[in-house]
Design a protein around this motif. Structure first.
Motif, mmCIF file in Angstrom:
data_model
loop_
_atom_site.group_PDB
_atom_site.id
_atom_site.type_symbol
_atom_site.label_atom_id
_atom_site.label_comp_id
_atom_site.label_asym_id
_atom_site.label_seq_id
_atom_site.Cartn_x
_atom_site.Cartn_y
_atom_site.Cartn_z
ATOM 1 N N GLY A 26 0.872 -1.123 -0.088
ATOM 2 C CA GLY A 26 0.070 -0.064 -0.146
ATOM 3 C C GLY A 26 0.713 1.191 -0.048
ATOM 4 N N THR A 27 2.207 1.243 0.566
ATOM 5 C CA THR A 27 2.920 2.191 0.427
ATOM 6 C C THR A 27 4.187 1.611 0.117
ATOM 7 N N VAL A 28 5.170 2.508 -0.543
ATOM 8 C CA VAL A 28 6.243 2.250 -1.080
ATOM 9 C C VAL A 28 6.988 3.518 -1.100
ATOM 10 N N VAL A 29 8.454 3.500 -0.845
ATOM 11 C CA VAL A 29 9.400 4.357 -0.637
ATOM 12 C C VAL A 29 10.273 4.082 -2.059
ATOM 13 N N VAL A 30 10.437 5.082 -2.930
ATOM 14 C CA VAL A 30 11.438 5.022 -3.943
ATOM 15 C C VAL A 30 12.641 5.585 -3.646
ATOM 16 N N GLY A 48 -2.662 3.051 -7.589
ATOM 17 C CA GLY A 48 -3.177 3.565 -6.347
ATOM 18 C C GLY A 48 -2.575 3.363 -5.203
ATOM 19 N N VAL A 49 -0.928 2.902 -5.293
ATOM 20 C CA VAL A 49 -0.110 2.879 -4.331
ATOM 21 C C VAL A 49 0.265 4.206 -4.069
ATOM 22 N N GLN A 50 0.766 4.670 -2.668
ATOM 23 C CA GLN A 50 1.095 5.505 -1.845
ATOM 24 C C GLN A 50 2.635 5.697 -2.115
ATOM 25 N N VAL A 51 3.104 6.531 -2.697
ATOM 26 C CA VAL A 51 4.516 6.679 -3.028
ATOM 27 C C VAL A 51 5.489 7.650 -2.421
#
Length: 371
Positions: A26-30, A48-51
């Protein structure tokens, strides 16, 4: 930590179908907002992923955010707690240090990287004492319909593998599972060594006479095109995968040396030496036939229709429209410009049984078609 890779090879490591039961993050840090990192972020945002975005260059983060790839990561970390997954989109030599720094901050529950090699980052992570309970990923290309190779490590738990699998599926990729060592051998064959071969051929042009370069056709452009890529990046990639890439290059060098010897013999009057040249050419044609075709399936033969087109806006669109109106799918296209003339030759690759019909359609629309 686990890893992921580039193009799949024939055999058991073929892309598998997407699994609808896989948990998606659901949440990703790039971390790293270059071409690949920002592409991952954009693909995830569409799902729809929170990045959250991080990079040593604030301007790169701002640009990625302006493109809609996500929001800049606050200095104190992900609001509300760690992200589900952190994607490390940094060069191979920097993966281990970035992983160590991210884990020290508690940035995410699991970690994945998109470096072009796998064993070097894994070894570096072990030396720094990184937690290896999360997965790491590596990709050779952008994602829709492309292989995304997962290389699970013994310490990985099922949930983290599912999260990275879900991340890859959210990017539209096809999942393949191989070991890190097999990944590095594979990309040495299909990516790293070919780049050096292209560079070696392009290097021959550095002091070539202008008259010779004026004769250059599409073949030379095809062989040398990738040699124009960033030197610094490719030096890092080759250094990180030096052993497997060197092995492939030695085999290529042996074939080239044998071909050179055979050509010397031909020049000296030994007509039997042509058999060695034919053998290499035939093996080359067979090798091209092994490259997977569209959608990862078997390679399929196509035939070209050559058409002379004016070098002006809209001509390619007209060509495609004419083919589409006739119900003909153009599988590939190459364009060769005529030096000093406002025209070029477009090769439209179609199924062999559609060559005659496309030729007639284009000729009727006024284009000179080479038959």
């Amino acid at each position: 930590m686990t890893d992921t890779a580039g193009p799949a090879q024939p055999g058991p490591a073929q892309p598998g179908p997407a699994r609808p039961d896989i948990v998606r993050p659901g949440t990703v840090v790039v971390v790293g907002t270059g071409l690949i990192g920002t592409s991952v972020a954009l693909a995830l945002r569409e799902q729809g992923v929170q990045v959250w975005l991080a990079d040593s260059d604030p301007a790169a983060v701002r640009l990625a955010a302006d493109l809609g790839a996500g929001r800049p990561l606050p200095a104190d970390g992900v609001p509300g707690g760690p992200a589900d997954v952190a994607v490390l989109a940094v060069p191979p030599g920097a993966v281990a240090a970035e992983l160590h720094a991210a884990q020290s901050r508690g940035l995410a529950r699991c970690y994945t990287d998109v470096a072009s090699v796998k064993e070097l980052p894994l070894a570096g992570a072990r030396e720094l004492g990184c937690d290896r309970s999360g997965p790491a990923a590596a990709r050779a290309d952008l994602f829709t319909g492309r292989p995304w190779v997962l290389c699970p490590q013994p310490a990985n738990d099922p949930l983290t593998i599912e999260l990275v699998t879900g991340l890859a599926q959210a990017c539209g990729a096809l999942l393949v599972s191989v070991s890190a060592a097999e990944h590095d051998r594979s990309v040495a064959l299909v990516s790293h060594a070919p780049h050096v071969v292209a560079a070696a051929m392009a290097a021959r042009l550095g002091h070539a006479p202008h008259a010779a370069l004026a004769l250059a056709g599409q073949g030379l452009r095809d062989v040398t095109r990738i040699a124009a890529s960033g030197t610094g990046m490719w030096a890092q990639i080759l250094a990180a995968n030096a052993g497997p890439a060197g092995s492939v290059l030695r085999e290529v060098a042996a074939d080239l040396a044998a071909a050179a010897d055979a050509l010397d013999s031909l020049a000296a009057g030994d007509e039997q030496a042509v058999k060695q040249i034919c053998d290499l050419l035939e093996r080359g044609a067979e090798g091209v036939g092994q490259i997977p075709g569209k959608h990862g399936g078997p390679a399929r033969g196509f035939a070209p229709v050559q058409v002379v087109i004016p070098d002006r806006p809209g001509e390619l669109a007209r060509l495609f429209q004419a083919a589409g109106s006739a119900g003909i799918n153009i599988e590939d296209i190459t364009i060769e410009h005529s030096p000093g003339l406002p025209v070029g030759v477009a090769e439209l690759w179609v199924r062999p049984d559609e060559v005659a019909r496309l030729s007639d359609v284009l000729a009727a629309a006024g284009w000179p078609v080479r038959r």
